[in-house]
Write a protein that holds these residues in place. Sequence first.
Motif, PDB file in Angstrom:
ATOM      1  N   GLN A   7      26.229 -58.222 -27.996  1.00 52.03           N
ATOM      2  CA  GLN A   7      27.021 -59.444 -28.009  1.00 52.03           C
ATOM      3  C   GLN A   7      28.222 -59.329 -28.949  1.00 52.03           C
ATOM      4  N   ASP A   8      28.328 -58.221 -29.682  1.00 50.53           N
ATOM      5  CA  ASP A   8      29.527 -57.991 -30.516  1.00 50.53           C
ATOM      6  C   ASP A   8      30.696 -57.439 -29.700  1.00 50.53           C
ATOM      7  N   HIS A   9      30.553 -57.439 -28.354  1.00 49.92           N
ATOM      8  CA  HIS A   9      31.612 -57.047 -27.405  1.00 49.92           C
ATOM      9  C   HIS A   9      31.768 -55.536 -27.250  1.00 49.92           C
ATOM     10  N   THR A  10      30.946 -54.729 -27.919  1.00 54.27           N
ATOM     11  CA  THR A  10      31.196 -53.286 -27.916  1.00 54.27           C
ATOM     12  C   THR A  10      30.236 -52.504 -27.028  1.00 54.27           C
ATOM     13  N   VAL A  11      30.762 -51.357 -26.549  1.00 51.51           N
ATOM     14  CA  VAL A  11      29.965 -50.316 -25.890  1.00 51.51           C
ATOM     15  C   VAL A  11      29.998 -49.117 -26.825  1.00 51.51           C
ATOM     16  N   ARG A  12      28.824 -48.610 -27.202  1.00 49.16           N
ATOM     17  CA  ARG A  12      28.783 -47.493 -28.141  1.00 49.16           C
ATOM     18  C   ARG A  12      28.092 -46.286 -27.514  1.00 49.16           C
ATOM     19  N   THR A  13      28.667 -45.116 -27.752  1.00 49.25           N
ATOM     20  CA  THR A  13      28.070 -43.853 -27.333  1.00 49.25           C
ATOM     21  C   THR A  13      27.337 -43.267 -28.526  1.00 49.25           C
ATOM     22  N   VAL A  57      26.876 -42.710 -34.080  1.00 49.48           N
ATOM     23  CA  VAL A  57      27.753 -43.266 -33.051  1.00 49.48           C
ATOM     24  C   VAL A  57      28.933 -42.324 -32.853  1.00 49.48           C
ATOM     25  N   VAL A  58      29.112 -41.873 -31.627  1.00 49.81           N
ATOM     26  CA  VAL A  58      30.187 -40.934 -31.311  1.00 49.81           C
ATOM     27  C   VAL A  58      31.484 -41.669 -31.008  1.00 49.81           C
ATOM     28  N   SER A  59      31.364 -42.792 -30.276  1.00 47.17           N
ATOM     29  CA  SER A  59      32.573 -43.571 -29.955  1.00 47.17           C
ATOM     30  C   SER A  59      32.205 -45.027 -29.756  1.00 47.17           C
ATOM     31  N   THR A  60      33.184 -45.886 -29.974  1.00 43.79           N
ATOM     32  CA  THR A  60      33.011 -47.328 -29.799  1.00 43.79           C
ATOM     33  C   THR A  60      34.156 -47.872 -28.965  1.00 43.79           C
ATOM     34  N   LEU A  61      33.831 -48.563 -27.890  1.00 41.19           N
ATOM     35  CA  LEU A  61      34.825 -49.219 -27.046  1.00 41.19           C
ATOM     36  C   LEU A  61      34.632 -50.722 -27.179  1.00 41.19           C
ATOM     37  N   THR A  62      35.697 -51.424 -27.434  1.00 40.06           N
ATOM     38  CA  THR A  62      35.615 -52.875 -27.615  1.00 40.06           C
ATOM     39  C   THR A  62      36.156 -53.590 -26.386  1.00 40.06           C
ATOM     40  N   THR A  63      35.361 -54.498 -25.837  1.00 42.58           N
ATOM     41  CA  THR A  63      35.769 -55.275 -24.668  1.00 42.58           C
ATOM     42  C   THR A  63      36.114 -56.695 -25.095  1.00 42.58           C
ATOM     43  N   PRO A  77      33.185 -44.177 -20.565  1.00 37.58           N
ATOM     44  CA  PRO A  77      32.951 -43.968 -21.995  1.00 37.58           C
ATOM     45  C   PRO A  77      33.846 -42.914 -22.621  1.00 37.58           C
ATOM     46  N   ARG A  78      34.542 -42.131 -21.792  1.00 35.39           N
ATOM     47  CA  ARG A  78      35.455 -41.117 -22.339  1.00 35.39           C
ATOM     48  C   ARG A  78      36.842 -41.679 -22.595  1.00 35.39           C
ATOM     49  N   ALA A  79      37.119 -42.867 -22.035  1.00 34.92           N
ATOM     50  CA  ALA A  79      38.482 -43.393 -22.065  1.00 34.92           C
ATOM     51  C   ALA A  79      38.833 -43.992 -23.425  1.00 34.92           C
ATOM     52  N   SER A  80      40.130 -44.083 -23.684  1.00 38.73           N
ATOM     53  CA  SER A  80      40.591 -44.708 -24.919  1.00 38.73           C
ATOM     54  C   SER A  80      40.449 -46.216 -24.809  1.00 38.73           C
TER      55      SER A  80
END
Length: 490
Positions: A311-317, A325-331, A366-369
């Motif tokens: 619910q914090d809006h993020t997708v984490r790898t 955590v390798v990467s974090t994408l915020t929606t 998940p690879r995208a900026s």
Amino acid sequence: MDEPMADAPGAQVRVTFTTTEADLQLPETKRQLLVPADIRRYGLSRVLNSESMLDTGSIPFDFLVNGSFLRSSLEDYLASNGLSLETNLTLQYVRSLIPPVYEASFEHDDWVSAVDVLSASSPSGRWSGDSFQRGQDRILSASYDGLLRIWNASGQVLTTSPSGSHGGHTASVKAAKFLTNSQLASAGMDRTVRVWKYTEKDQFSGDLKPTLELYGHTGSVDSLEVDGASKRLLTASADGAIGFWSTSKTSAPEADAALLPGAHTSKRRKITSSVTAAQRGPLSLMPIHSAPATAAVFDPRDRTVAYSVSQDHTVRTIDLTTSSVVSTLTTSHPLLSLCALPRSGGGSAPLLAAGTAARHITLVDPRASASTTSVMTLRGHANKVVSLCAAPSSEYSLVSGSHDGTCRIWDLRSVRQATKDEGGLGSVSEPVYVIERESARQGKKSSNKKAVAGEGCKVFGVVWDEGLGIFSAGEDKKVQVNSGRDVLAE
């Protein structure tokens, strides 16, 4: 080369046939054709099946034009899009869509939070190896009454899990999955993950015995993912953490004594259970989200990688070997559900479908900026999207479950540009089928009152099995079964 159809009077349209399906490719010389302008899907399907084209007999086909399924004659399509009969239309043909027909409902005593399937084609069936016998398909349901139930495909209950005082959950169960035909896992609002041994005495009765209690989360455990091959579990909890667990007593570490039952209870008030299962802790507990974590899944091609949403809006790898955590994408919205869609070739990272509180599904690479986070948006639900499942035999499709009381089936090949009202950027897909709750349909017939979307029939969980169909769990205290075979083109 253009080839007019024999005996084709009146206006004609030049079409070019294409497909992504390797076993249905036309020779280059047959891909362009002049067809009657008033031809529709059925006529085009007959043309493709003819001896001079694919010579496939009677495969029903659907046709995509500029990302949308053709639902009219070609001349009507051209007219509605302001195009002339001189336009060369490219038609992408796919095996035809078949509506997911209602088949049955399994009645429960309380809301049904989750459902899973054990079959020859399911992951748990494959993980069972030779011990799984064809025809012994089983359905697992989890309920707000704190109980698990295992059913046969005819809708008969084979066994119910014991209550909290006998080794079962002490609060509502939120998630449950088969690992194999003899082992399953569950998690819930009592903050525990439990592993069970399942045995059957005969075709009509079974037994569920708790073998392992896993402690570590400090909030409700709302999501569970399993990998039967490695005997590992992933959990997402309202405490914001992602848990990584072993189902083996010997490889699981000791549990934190402060989290065990009765740790803060006086001896007089200590809760006792007549069944004692081993108590263990997580291999890793990762407090990586700043709000409730709602789902976590393994990467389909690499089980040392996981993805989580919150619910914090993020997708984490997540790299599970280092618990980092390798990467974090915020929606733009709170995320409530997640599934991974494998891509052909197997070498690249999957697409991730994330259900949102804003009623849509966001497709994420998940690879995208961060600037190109969303690949596509799936729109159509009228309430939050809380469950997702990839189609078992197609990389282009998935099913979603929502608090609007419906499941929706999506074909990612059916795409259009976003409208101005939708922000004007990116691609949008709409559902090809909507599965309503049968209880809501019956309620509409017996009442003149206009129902609020999802009132009394929210969908909490959905799973799609290649052989048995689409199973959805709901607020109406039922597991609903709809046919799922050939719903989407393979």
